[in-house]
Design an enzyme around this catalytic site. Structure first.
Site, short mmCIF file in Angstrom:
data_model
loop_
_atom_site.label_atom_id
_atom_site.label_comp_id
_atom_site.label_asym_id
_atom_site.label_seq_id
_atom_site.Cartn_x
_atom_site.Cartn_y
_atom_site.Cartn_z
N TYR A 299 -12.32 -1.85 -3.91
CA TYR A 299 -12.86 -2.09 -2.57
C TYR A 299 -14.38 -1.99 -2.55
O TYR A 299 -14.96 -1.71 -1.49
CB TYR A 299 -12.24 -1.10 -1.58
N ASN B 31 -2.15 0.00 6.54
CA ASN B 31 -1.67 -1.24 7.16
C ASN B 31 -0.72 -2.03 6.25
O ASN B 31 -0.69 -3.25 6.27
CB ASN B 31 -2.85 -2.09 7.66
N GLU C 87 -9.29 -10.18 -7.76
CA GLU C 87 -8.37 -9.07 -7.50
C GLU C 87 -7.14 -9.13 -8.42
O GLU C 87 -6.66 -8.10 -8.90
CB GLU C 87 -7.96 -9.09 -6.03
N HIS D 209 -2.22 -5.48 1.52
CA HIS D 209 -3.53 -6.13 1.39
C HIS D 209 -3.28 -7.61 1.15
O HIS D 209 -2.26 -7.98 0.56
CB HIS D 209 -4.26 -5.53 0.18
N LYS E 78 0.82 -1.21 0.00
CA LYS E 78 0.00 0.00 0.00
C LYS E 78 0.86 1.27 0.00
O LYS E 78 2.07 1.22 0.24
CB LYS E 78 -0.93 -0.04 1.21
#
Ligand code: CMP
Length: 139
Positions: free
Chosen positions: A51, A114, A128, A117, A11
């Site tokens: 998302y 975070n 995805e 993913h 990320k």
């Protein structure tokens, strides 16, 4: 039936901090093989598509804003039991709950930023991965 692939994104927080090399080292040392990888930057709209499953959640808009705030690295990985083993390697979504030695424990800054993913099912891993890569890009 379990497949042997999963999908991850490094990320914007971790990529921007120059942690992608360290994270990929952990991933490879855990036995995952990189099948496809690219650096790209999402628009807010495209982050929203990725998302979409969370669109009713209160954090959706902020998550899309954050995920489009800088470059990310999208990666398809292969290993036996890939989805479950990768989720173990990255640790809990909230870094405060992530086990010692996991990627999120080491590199995540918050629930939103975070670090990585990880797909939550074989079905989503395929969806995805296809979001970023066409089959001809894999080898
Ligand atoms: P990820 O594994 O990419 O899947 C959905 C993301 O939404 C998750 O990691 C977090 O970054 C984010 N997320 C999940 N729950 C929350 C929350 N309660 N508040 C903010 N962000 C969240």
């Amino acid at each position: 039936m379990a497949t042997n692939r999963t999908f991850t994104m490094i990320k914007p927080d971790a990529f921007g901090d120059g942690k992608s090399g360290a994270i990929i080292k952990m991933i490879e040392e855990a036995g995952f093989k990189i099948i496809a990888a690219k650096v790209t930057k999402l628009t807010k709209e495209r982050a929203g598509q990725f998302y979409a499953v969370h669109k009713e959640r209160p954090f959706y808009s902020s998550l899309c804003e954050y995920m489009s705030s800088g470059p990310i690295m999208a990666i398809i990985l292969e290993k036996e039991n890939a989805v479950a083993d990768f989720r173990k390697l990255i640790g809990a979504t909230n870094p405060a709950d992530a086990a010692e030695g996991t990627i999120r424990k080491l590199y995540a800054k918050s629930m939103e930023a975070n670090a990585v993913h990880g797909s939550d099912s074989d079905e989503n891993a395929a969806i995805e991965g296809n979001f970023y890569f066409s089959k001809t890009e894999e080898f």
